[in-house]
Design a protein around this motif. Structure first.
Motif, short mmCIF file in Angstrom:
data_model
loop_
_atom_site.label_atom_id
_atom_site.label_comp_id
_atom_site.label_asym_id
_atom_site.label_seq_id
_atom_site.Cartn_x
_atom_site.Cartn_y
_atom_site.Cartn_z
N ARG A 181 -7.22 -5.86 -1.76
CA ARG A 181 -7.65 -4.58 -2.30
C ARG A 181 -8.98 -4.70 -3.03
O ARG A 181 -9.84 -3.86 -2.94
CB ARG A 181 -6.58 -4.05 -3.24
CG ARG A 181 -6.75 -2.62 -3.59
CD ARG A 181 -5.47 -2.04 -4.10
NE ARG A 181 -5.14 -2.50 -5.41
CZ ARG A 181 -3.88 -2.61 -5.84
NH1 ARG A 181 -2.88 -2.33 -5.06
NH2 ARG A 181 -3.63 -3.03 -7.05
N THR B 157 0.82 -1.20 0.00
CA THR B 157 0.00 0.00 0.00
C THR B 157 0.86 1.26 0.00
O THR B 157 0.33 2.36 -0.12
CB THR B 157 -0.93 0.05 1.22
OG1 THR B 157 -0.13 -0.15 2.39
CG2 THR B 157 -1.99 -1.01 1.15
N VAL C 218 -12.01 -4.97 -0.78
CA VAL C 218 -12.45 -3.72 -0.18
C VAL C 218 -13.50 -3.04 -1.07
O VAL C 218 -14.51 -2.55 -0.61
CB VAL C 218 -11.26 -2.77 0.06
CG1 VAL C 218 -11.76 -1.39 0.49
CG2 VAL C 218 -10.36 -3.34 1.14
N LYS C 219 -13.22 -3.05 -2.37
CA LYS C 219 -14.16 -2.44 -3.30
C LYS C 219 -15.41 -3.25 -3.38
O LYS C 219 -16.47 -2.95 -3.29
CB LYS C 219 -13.56 -2.39 -4.71
CG LYS C 219 -12.63 -1.22 -4.86
CD LYS C 219 -12.11 -1.18 -6.26
CE LYS C 219 -11.05 -0.09 -6.40
NZ LYS C 219 -10.38 -0.13 -7.66
#
Lengths: 276, 249
Positions: free
Chosen positions: A272, A219, A275-276
């Motif tokens: 990642r 990140t 999360v979306k």
């Protein structure tokens, strides 16, 4: 004899292992910039243009590596000039990089062919010869590593801004064209280091794949660099081990390992996306 | 009081394509200028000229009485998020700290003073709680607030915003305009938007730009000027329930 016994006994294997570990440092740090700034193609141009410098140095009876370093830096400056001009003019950046790529290689091949006496194995330039690394080569790799890491340490915040949002970086008073040229010179130095491990054809695999793998899970830029360096160390050591055990060419085995690792990592679902 | 920004007879063209035609504009302290107009009308170009990223073909631009290149670090710029890599590995805090570039006194990294200013900027735009998050994990509205915080970390005297509500749902767009309204109390602002309804409510002046610039002294925009701007009739729809029809038209 097992790999680990052989490693204790043969200095050439120790040199190869150390060379790979040292190269992974520059590779992880600069490779991360190459990936986020999407300049893999430029790095490829630099890598192949290097053969020209190596060929000329060889013809003149000089160290091929000094020729490689000089030609890599010249290629980096030319490419950064071209990318600056092509933004406003009518030159096409990719065409000129392709030309540099092919012209550099051609010059190298012609000079090597015209060098009197026993001809070096062209294959070892193209595909690397990590088993021939000398103590002097290790020293050179170490020095170049130090230079690349020092540069990154000093300019880290400026480089981060250049890669993330060059327009904003310029508005904050950073001389982005100058910094971009310096970054490409660091790419050139890293390419020269990596050539001794995997050869110039396979440089791009080592420069981009560990960093691209690291990006899938990092990140921050620093996290990406540390992970890419660790992966590079795993790949170069693993490549050496596998090539020793199965009697395979080391450079190609190493580059192939980095490709496989990237594919496997890319297929594993990431946090990642969750999360979306 | 001298003007902060003046454009005198400024024209600009890409190759031979004219983008701006003899634009005159003055921005005074405490102005909040909204620039509206169709896509390709030259809105972003006008901002880039003021920032010194582009040079006018003819005419003169002065910012704080100087050439734009000399005063860049006194301006804050909020670009459209759509123009850069949304997968870049960077946290909210590191993004906001970039606003300190060019002002920080620290040789390596950023010092305490920079961090304090970044914290204040994030508090002001309400993204403090997100500071350790990756930019990739944010929604469009949150990203836009981070970019505004980055511009505030520059401690700007003038803030320039390029379509801050593009690609954001109306609810978040509304809250961003509330934020800008608060910031206007202390910062002079120029805002680009295609969103005429929103703009006319928050700004003190509206300019319509479609190659040429037409300024309106006060905020209400009537449908005549919008029709003129877009060169064919468009329907004006007001979503605002707080204002009566007479106030607007």
């Amino acid at each position: 004899m097992s790999f680990f016994n052989a490693l204790l006994e043969h200095t050439f294997l120790q040199h190869a292992l150390f060379g790979g570990l040292l190269a992974s440092l520059a590779c992880g740090v600069i490779g991360s910039f190459v990936v986020v700034r999407r300049i893999g193609y430029m790095a490829g141009g630099i890598a192949h243009a290097i053969l020209g410098g190596m060929g000329i140095a060889y013809f003149l009876g000089q160290q091929p590596m000094s020729g490689a370093l000089i030609s890599a830096l010249i290629a980096a400056v030319i490419i950064s000039r071209v990318s600056r001009v092509s933004k406003h003019g009518h030159h096409q950046e990719d065409t000129i990089i392709s030309a540099l790529w092919a012209v550099g290689m051609s010059i190298g091949i012609i000079f090597i062919a015209k060098t009197p006496g026993y001809n070096v194995d062209l294959m070892s330039y193209l595909f690397g010869n990590v088993l021939m690394i000398s103590a002097n080569d290790l020293l050179l790799i170490g020095l170049l590593d130090g230079g690349v890491l020092l540069f990154t340490l000093i300019y880290f915040k400026q480089l981060l801004a250049l890669c993330y949002d060059p327009e904003f970086a310029g508005l904050r008073g950073i001389r982005i064209e100058w910094l971009n040229t310096l970054l490409l010179c660091m790419v050139a130095i890293t390419v020269v280091i990596l050539i001794q491990i995997v050869g110039l054809i396979l440089v791009i695999a080592m420069l981009t794949l560990p960093a691209a793998t690291a990006r899938l899970h990092a990140t921050t830029m620093l996290g990406m660099m540390i992970l890419a360096t660790a992966l590079g160390m795993m790949i170069t050591s693993g490549g050496l081990l596998i090539s020793y055990n199965y009697d395979l060419p080391t450079g190609a085995t190493t580059a192939l390992s980095s490709g496989i690792l990237y594919l496997v990592a890319a297929l594993i679902p990431q946090r990642r996306h969750a999360v979306k | 009081m001298p003007a902060l920004i003046t454009l005198k007879d400024v024209s600009f063209s890409y190759d031979d394509r004219p983008i701006l035609d003899h634009v005159n504009l003055t921005i005074n302290e405490h102005d909040f200028l909204g620039i509206v107009g169709p896509n390709g009308g030259g809105k972003s170009t006008l901002l880039k000229l003021i920032l010194g990223l582009l040079t006018p073909s003819t005419g003169e631009i002065s910012v704080f009485g100087k050439h734009p290149n000399q005063v860049r670090t006194r301006l804050g710029y909020v670009p459209q998020f759509a123009t850069f890599d949304s997968a870049f590995p960077i946290t909210v805090l590191d993004t906001v700290l970039q606003g300190r570039l060019g002002k920080t006194r620290s040789l390596l990294g950023y010092n305490k003073h920079d961090h304090a200013i970044a914290q204040r900027a994030m508090a002001e735009t309400d993204v403090e709680s997100l500071q350790k998050r990756a930019m990739t994990a944010l929604s469009g509205g949150q990203r836009q607030r981070v970019l505004i915080a980055r511009a505030l970390a520059c401690e700007p005297e003038i803030l320039l915003l390029d379509e801050p509500t593009a690609n954001i749902d109306p609810h978040h767009g509304e809250s961003i305009y509330e934020l800008l309204h608060r910031l206007h109390e202390r910062i002079t602002m120029i805002l680009i938007s295609h969103d005429v309804g929103f703009v006319s409510r928050s700004v003190t002046r509206v300019a319509c730009l479609n190659r040429t610039l037409v300024c309106h002294a006060t905020s209400p925009v009537d449908s005549d000027s919008i029709n003129h701007l877009y060169s064919n009739p468009v329907s004006v729809i007001h979503h605002d329930t707080r204002l009566s029809l007479e106030d607007n038209l």
